[in-house]
Design a protein around this motif. Structure first.
Motif, PDB file in Angstrom:
ATOM      1  N   TYR A 155       0.619  -1.266  -0.003  1.00 24.77           N
ATOM      2  CA  TYR A 155      -0.057  -0.176  -0.131  1.00 24.77           C
ATOM      3  C   TYR A 155       0.828   1.266   0.127  1.00 24.77           C
ATOM      4  O   TYR A 155       0.486   2.323   0.007  1.00 24.77           O
ATOM      5  CB  TYR A 155      -1.051   0.129   1.263  1.00 24.77           C
ATOM      6  CG  TYR A 155      -1.851  -1.035   0.951  1.00 24.77           C
ATOM      7  CD1 TYR A 155      -2.489  -1.615   0.029  1.00 24.77           C
ATOM      8  CD2 TYR A 155      -2.701  -1.291   2.221  1.00 24.77           C
ATOM      9  CE1 TYR A 155      -3.287  -2.601  -0.152  1.00 24.77           C
ATOM     10  CE2 TYR A 155      -3.789  -2.483   2.278  1.00 24.77           C
ATOM     11  CZ  TYR A 155      -3.889  -3.114   1.007  1.00 24.77           C
ATOM     12  OH  TYR A 155      -4.963  -3.978   0.691  1.00 24.77           O
ATOM     13  N   ALA A 207      -6.830  -2.944   6.882  1.00 23.45           N
ATOM     14  CA  ALA A 207      -5.448  -2.514   6.515  1.00 23.45           C
ATOM     15  C   ALA A 207      -4.847  -2.811   7.750  1.00 23.45           C
ATOM     16  O   ALA A 207      -4.496  -2.128   8.679  1.00 23.45           O
ATOM     17  CB  ALA A 207      -5.321  -1.014   6.283  1.00 23.45           C
ATOM     18  N   LEU A 236      -6.409   4.302   4.303  1.00 24.94           N
ATOM     19  CA  LEU A 236      -6.183   3.039   5.027  1.00 24.94           C
ATOM     20  C   LEU A 236      -7.004   2.980   6.447  1.00 24.94           C
ATOM     21  O   LEU A 236      -6.702   3.557   7.304  1.00 24.94           O
ATOM     22  CB  LEU A 236      -4.662   2.754   5.179  1.00 24.94           C
ATOM     23  CG  LEU A 236      -3.847   2.859   3.869  1.00 24.94           C
ATOM     24  CD1 LEU A 236      -2.237   2.494   4.109  1.00 24.94           C
ATOM     25  CD2 LEU A 236      -4.240   1.940   2.791  1.00 24.94           C
TER      26      LEU A 236
END
Lengths: 746, 425, 210
Positions: free
Chosen positions: B205, B251, B353
């Protein structure tokens, strides 16, 4: 009674001395405020300044002190004089911090400060140090209604804390729903297998605890009184009614599963289609062996249908999620797998909701071979071979599967009493002679759990979906009946682990309520407040507004139809005081007078001065802190406003507004919390009732030939720090545009 | 001087759970010492813009709690304080508390003159370092104690002297030193809360590398009118309005490479944050939630249904595989919508996130033997004796449940001190 | 071979998940998938049209009992063993291994797709390597290049001639191996015995179809 002596203190710290003419303020306090003792100090909150005030209290006999310095929210440790009445003139956050430091602004800033000094003096003179409610009870016994997991836990925890408990259970045995379970969802490491429900252990503990008195096959016939002095009649099946003295109550009446027969499309009511509780019964009788269906056949395949009649958007079934059912189905599928790994188990879900460490329980289930499929079930048919039709959302296709048994994960329906709004509506209709309504009332009353003899109905008001939940995120235990707390699935859908935690918390609140009721102190949110409403019955017209409007059901009516205040039930919001048309209700330190005197104290310049005056009545919980923070951020606003904090918009008596407008104020602004479904009022109904009342004032304004815009009602949140000054300025500009009030100098 | 006996309840952590535990116990007549690491109370909740599902403001409840606290003489508050040692046993603990210097004493009136005198700037921890504050600062408008803090970096500098000179009330004391005090306590409530999972560890990410990939806690600050952007949802790379926002659920949570547990609050937090986007941009604001399961439990389901009905919010059942960055700075999400195998490669203005909760106790070890679960949360166990977990130190909880947990923990602590009282009576 | 397929189908009676668990290498992990799809999104062949079913979908199909579709699918054969899926999987499912495991099983029971290039490569390699215990690279390359006929073989060989020449120059490719057996290991019999034993042991250990 000791002699009364008033004093005012003017602080010159934090630039107050340089921005304001302190000598003039002293003069105002002496002359207009009529304070016999006025002192100024360079740094009033310093040890020396505080010592000066303490000395005056000890040696000068000061009983009432007007402290003109910073906001009442600041320096609270320093200005803490519990034995005297204290008012705070907000010269810092309320005056110099919201005004520019310019020559131009100096005059109006000074006028503002002078008014706040006048107001602080006027307020403190109308105040008394609260003596505390003397009408207290002495019972420290806790009543727990409901003998399931939540109720038993609450009882045991309270007993462990040293309190006596009366536990009332409707059925013939303790254990409730948990007692019907074969096993429970694990609540500790390693979160891998169902565990013993622990019911038998709790029952044994209760039976062994001398401080817990249990009534089985018993219901509450009547609850009267108030926190610390409830009298509770317990009707025991085949026995005389017993009366117990109770200090506080926990309602832990649990839930019933949603009626599976209402789920025809999902096979509800058909052979071999059961709900989760039905499966528990089968597991219990299998006792760890192969689980058999009702017809005695071994189950070789089981399908679990999640959200059966829950999360329903059609309006037909439950719209909420019961939270525990995903983990419960996992647990039940494990029953099969643990007895025989060859039994096929499929869980059909749309969102698998297993928060926290239940994720490990989910993993364990997968590991045991339980199949999870994201699917929307459209139809279930029961019978010897059950058929489940569903859309597999991952494979994006309509399909079906067969099973020996289908388990429907239905939701929790709380066991609360009647909905009070519906009940009072039915009551009204019944009083009007409607016979169906009369039957309705009888039927609804038969559902009552607590049978409170309160003016406002027999049970705790419900929140969404019939649960006795709190509306407040920060305050989950805030029911609207003081010292009565809900715990477990009656409050919100929950599993056993949460219910036990919840019950322990509720026991904490109930014990706290008992202690504070005994000391004559208020419960949340004005915890510890010793003031309480007193009523001058001679002036009462029996209009019932106070008894109807009290958000906490604190006021009953006596035989002569006068309001009967139950001080221990009162939360000190002042809604009754705001409601009273003849102004006979007051608190020692907060009354029609304490605010009225401030309104009158403000100097109203004549109509040619071009100096309008706008009165702002601001909720002390949200609007006033927002205004304070506007000051801290030096967000300037109009110098013609005069702000008075109020306990709640609900406590605003219309007389304040009409008096203000009559005496030449050009406008009145009310600042209160959001109301409606997402209300933020800490007293639940206060801001709503306040606003409703204000809508009536508009008629009065018309009668006075005044523009209705002279009264403005503003919804304020505590975060409106930057926008609020603009709104004040806009309103002030509107007033200027409208022109001065014709009532000046009359 | 802090007064504590073996009938005192020590509450460690001054977030909403710690404050609740302290208040509930004190309002039942118990003596409480509340220890907080930050210079202010309120913890992570104060850093939130709004609460789900009511969309009300955390400071509203904080105001009530602070008023309860100010009115209650039984609570003593120690800020900038950390527990470094616990010895003894249930009913009679001895606790070492390390007090970091604030360099400002109780004379402070919060007038702000020190702030005017300060010239250097430090990272604004309250805003997750998204902005700067001067080295003499009030951490936030609701800060309690309402007292400024001076950053140690200016001690011994000319700036420090100027700050000291600006205070007319002798409130600035640059000679303050770290000290350790030892307190007696009968029971301890451990309410040290949580930390957002370190998003940089989720390498695909690219958090920390791509500026327009931020965390959910940072997004709260962006939406807050008192945050670094004045409440405007602007993306960090170029200050452009972020009208097309992606939310990536789990996340770090539900992930054996990161946090094993489900953090519970993040689904609701993202649903709530789609409202911020809607609030800021109306129909021009678009949100997409990438999720595995939407965990909107109990009446939160209503909130989920409301958000779901909003045509500006879409839901994609997918754990995003990776993020790349387009030339214009748009983060591009790559993955597969598993409902029917639909591949996507979607650019967004900003990616949020939804990082999970890691118990703070995991990183700040409790200086005593306390049972923890595999995620590092304090587990209720008789062997913990007089130490009780509360709030997010015990489990991944939303605010409401954390308060519930803290209320229960308060009772457990009261039980211990009541026992002590009975024994001594 | 197709008998084996029928035998297996009969043995598991539609419980394809169990069949995969018991018969395919690492197949016991299939049940642990929670359908997040991070594997599918992480696959470098994700955007290749031949990629009909990504791993997470294969796993769901297995749970749904789609035996024929899974076993005859090209998808498992598309895996390039990059391990992106495996390292990102939140359940730590060894997806790469499972892909190979299922592919191998499909081949074993004769259900692998016909003319599957990866299968062809694998088979060729296996035959080539196990024959003498050493890989004959010239013959391996020839077999692969001329799989689809002479013309296409020449075309492929011409395209790669620079690489081939480089390898020859570097002593990495011995063109003489095109004729004759090439280099062998010393104990071919021993190697064959070992392979046979390994196969036997594996079948015993897992109770798998040989």
């Amino acid at each position: 009674m000791a002699e009364i002596k008033h004093a005012a203190y003017i602080c010159k710290g934090c630039e107050l001395g340089s921005r304001l003419d302190a000598a003039a303020l002293v003069k105002v306090a002496t002359k207009d405020g009529k304070m016999p003792l006025v002192r100024e100090h360079d740094f009033l909150c310093s040890a020396e300044g505080v010592a000066m005030i303490k000395n005056d209290i000890a040696n000068e006999g000061v009983t009432h002190a007007a402290i003109c310095a910073c906001s009442r929210r600041a320096k609270t440790e320093a200005f803490n004089f519990p034995t005297v009445a204290v008012s705070r003139g907000n010269l810092r956050e309320g005056v110099i911090w919201i005004r520019p430091d310019t020559d131009e602004a100096r005059e109006t800033t000074q006028e503002m400060a002078e008014d706040y000094v006048r107001m602080a003096c006027a307020e403190v003179k109308a105040m008394k140090v609260p003596e505390g409610n003397q009408n207290t009870g002495t019972s420290k016994t806790l009543l727990v209604v409901g003998g399931g997991m939540s109720g038993m836990t609450a009882a045991l925890e309270a007993a462990k804390t040293g309190y006596k408990v009366v536990l009332v259970e409707k059925t013939g045995a303790l254990g409730g729903m948990a007692g019907q379970l074969w096993k429970r969802i694990p609540n500790r490491e390693p979160f891998k297998a169902p565990m013993d429900s622990g019911v038998a252990d709790l029952v044994a503990q209760i039976e062994a605890d001398a401080s817990i008195k249990v009534y089985l096959n018993a219901v509450i016939a009547k609850t009267s009184g108030a926190p610390g002095r409830f009298r509770v009649d317990i009707a025991v099946e085949s026995g005389p009614t017993v009366t117990e003295d109770i200090g506080a109550i926990i309602q832990a009446t649990g839930f019933t599963p949603y009626d599976v027969n209402k789920l025809g499309k999902l096979g509800g009511g058909q052979a071999n289609v059961v709900d989760q509780l039905g499966l528990e019964a089968l597991a219990k009788s299998a006792n760890g062996g192969a689980i058999k269906r009702a017809d005695g056949k071994d189950v070789k395949s089981a399908v679990f249908v999640q959200c059966a009649g829950q999360r329903d958007t059609s309006g037909e079934h439950l719209s909420y999620c019961s939270g525990h059912c995903c983990a419960t189905s996992v647990k039940q599928a494990m029953y099969f797998k643990d007895a025989n790994p060859d039994v096929e188990t499929v869980i059909l879900f749309t969102d698998l909701r297993m928060p926290g460490n239940n994720e490990d329980f989910y993993r364990a289930a997968q590991n045991k071979g339980i199949v999870f499929r994201k699917g929307e079930v459209s139809n279930v048919s029961g019978g010897d071979t059950c058929k489940v039709q569903f859309k597999d959302l991952i494979l994006d296709e309509d399909t079906s599967t067969d099973a020996d048994i289908v388990v429907l994960a239905t939701g929790m329906v709380p066991t609360t009493g009647p909905d009070l709004d519906q009940l009072s509506e039915a009551n009204r209709a019944a009083e009007g002679g409607d016979t169906t309504a009369k039957e309705q009332v009888v039927q609804m009353m038969s559902k009552s759990v607590l049978n409170l003899d309160y003016r406002q109905g027999p049970d705790v008001p419900q929140f969404k979906h019939g649960f006795n939940d709190s509306h407040f995120i920060c305050f989950p235990y805030e029911t609207r009946r003081t010292a009565i707390y809900a715990a477990g699935p009656v409050r919100r859908p929950m599993d056993i682990a949460q219910a036990q935690e919840d019950a322990t918390g509720a026991a904490m609140k109930a014990i706290q309520a008992i202690e504070n009721a005994g000391l004559g102190k208020a419960a949340h949110p004005r915890s510890g407040d010793l003031s309480f409403p007193s009523v001058r019955l001679e002036g009462c017209t029996q209009c019932k507004r106070c008894t109807v409007e009290c958000p906490f059901g604190a006021i009953d009516e006596d035989e002569k139809r006068f309001p009967l205040f139950n001080e221990s039930r009162c939360r000190r919001c002042g809604t009754c005081m705001g409601a009273c048309p003849v102004r006979v209700i007051s608190f020692e330190n907060y009354s029609v007078n304490t605010v009225g005197a401030q309104i009158k104290a403000v100097d109203i310049p004549d109509e040619f001065s071009e100096k309008p005056r706008v009165l702002i009545l601001a909720c002390e919980n949200d609007a006033y802190p927002a205004l304070d923070m506007a000051g801290m951020n030096r967000n300037a606003y109009d110098p013609f406003v005069r702000i008075i904090p109020v306990r709640c918009l609900g406590s605003v008596n219309t007389i304040w507004i009409t008096d203000a407008l009559n005496s030449g104020y050009d406008g009145v602004m009310l600042m209160g919390c959001k109301h409606g479904d997402q209300y933020q009022c800490h007293f639940v109904k206060g801001s709503e009732l306040g606003r409703y009342r204000m809508s009536k004032v508009y008629d009065t304004l018309k009668g006075m030939n005044l523009e209705t815009e002279r009264l403005m009602d503003l919804e304020v949140a505590i975060t409106d720090v930057d926008t609020l000054p603009q709104k004040i300025n806009d309103y002030a500009a509107k007033i200027v545009e409208m022109g001065m009030s014709p009532f000046k100098g009359l | 001087m802090t007064v504590a006996t073996n009938q005192t309840i020590l509450v460690v952590g001054g977030g909403i759970a710690g404050m609740t535990a302290a208040l509930e116990a004190a309002e039942t007549g118990k003596q409480v010492v509340l220890v907080e690491k930050n210079p202010y109370l309120g913890g992570r909740t104060v850093q939130l813009y709004r609460y789900f599902p009511k969309m009300c403001h955390p400071t509203c409840g904080l105001e009530i709690n602070l008023r309860r606290l100010k009115a209650n003489p039984r609570i003593q508050v120690l800020t900038m304080a950390e527990v470094t040692g616990i010895s003894g046993d249930k009913g009679n603990y001895s606790v070492n508390v390390k007090l970091a210097p604030r360099f400002v004493n109780e004379n402070c009136t919060a007038c702000g003159e020190c702030n005017k005198a300060a010239t250097s700037e430090i990272d604004d921890a309250f805003n997750y370092d998204l902005g700067k504050v001067k080295a003499a600062y009030l951490p936030n408008d609701m800060a309690y104690p309402q007292r400024y803090v001076i950053d140690p970096s200016v001690v011994g500098t000319a700036e420090g002297q100027a700050i000291k000179a600006a205070c007319k009330y002798g409130a600035v004391d640059l000679d303050m030193k770290e000290e350790v005090v030892t307190l007696n306590a009968g029971a301890i409530v451990w309410a040290t809360g949580w930390q957002p999972y370190d998003a940089a560890k989720i390498t695909p990410y690219r958090y920390g590398e791509f500026k327009n990939v931020i965390t959910n806690v940072e997004f709260e600050r962006l939406a807050d009118p008192h945050g670094p952007t004045g409440g405007k949802i602007l993306r960090p790379s170029d200050g452009k309005e972020a009208k097309n926002v992606a939310f990536i659920q789990c996340a770090g949570s539900r992930d054996e490479n990161h946090l094993r547990h489900c953090s519970r609050f993040c689904c609701m937090a993202s649903l709530k944050q789609t409202r911020y986007v809607q609030e800021a941009f109306g129909d021009a604001g678009k949100s997409t939630i990438y999720y595995i399961d939407i965990r909107a439990i109990d009446r939160f389901e209503d909130f989920y249904q409301e958000v779901k009905a909003n045509p500006n919010v879409s839901f994609v059942k997918s754990k995003v595989a990776r993020i790349s960055e387009d030339k214009n700075g748009d983060p591009r999400l790559w993955g597969v919508n598993t409902e029917g195998y639909k591949r996507y490669s979607e650019p967004h203005d900003l990616v949020v996130l939804a990082v999970g909760m890691e118990p703070s106790v995991k990183n700040v070890a409790i200086p005593a033997e306390v049972m923890g679960d595999s995620s590092g949360f304090v587990m209720a166990d008789p062997s913990n004796a007089g130490i009780f977990g509360a709030g997010c130190a015990t489990n991944a909880l939303d605010v409401n449940r954390a308060v519930q947990s803290a209320t229960a923990a308060a009772l457990r602590a009261v039980q211990v001190v009541n026992q002590v009282a009975r024994a001594e009576a | 071979m197709s008998d084996m397929n029928q035998q297996m189908a009969a043995k598991y009676q539609g419980n394809f998940l169990k069949e995969i668990e018991e018969q395919a290498e690492t197949g016991e992990w299939v049940k642990m998938c929670m359908q997040c799809g991070v594997c599918s999104g992480s696959c470098p062949t994700n955007f290749h049209p031949g990629w009909e079913h990504p791993p997470q979908e294969i796993f769901m199909m297995i749970r749904a009992g789609k035996r024929e579709e899974v076993l005859s699918s090209q998808s498992m054969w598309m895996c390039v063993s990059c391990y992106n899926c495996y390292v990102r999987c939140p359940r730590k499912v060894p997806i790469t291994h499972i892909m190979h495991g299922i592919a191998e099983y499909a081949y074993r029971i004769g259900r692998a797709p016909k003319n599957q290039p990866t299968l062809h490569l694998s088979q060729t390699f296996w035959n080539n390597a196990t024959k003498t215990g050493r890989v004959n690279e010239v013959q391996l390359t020839q077999t692969l290049y001329f799989k689809d006929g002479i013309a296409s073989g020449i075309k492929k060989a011409m395209a790669m001639q620079d690489v081939a020449l480089g390898l020859v120059k570097a002593g990495r490719l011995n063109l003489m191996e095109a004729i004759g057996g090439g280099h062998k290991c010393k104990d071919i019999k021993g190697i064959h015995a070992m392979l046979a034993k390994a196969k036997e042991l594996e079948a015993q250990r897992k109770g798998r179809a040989a």
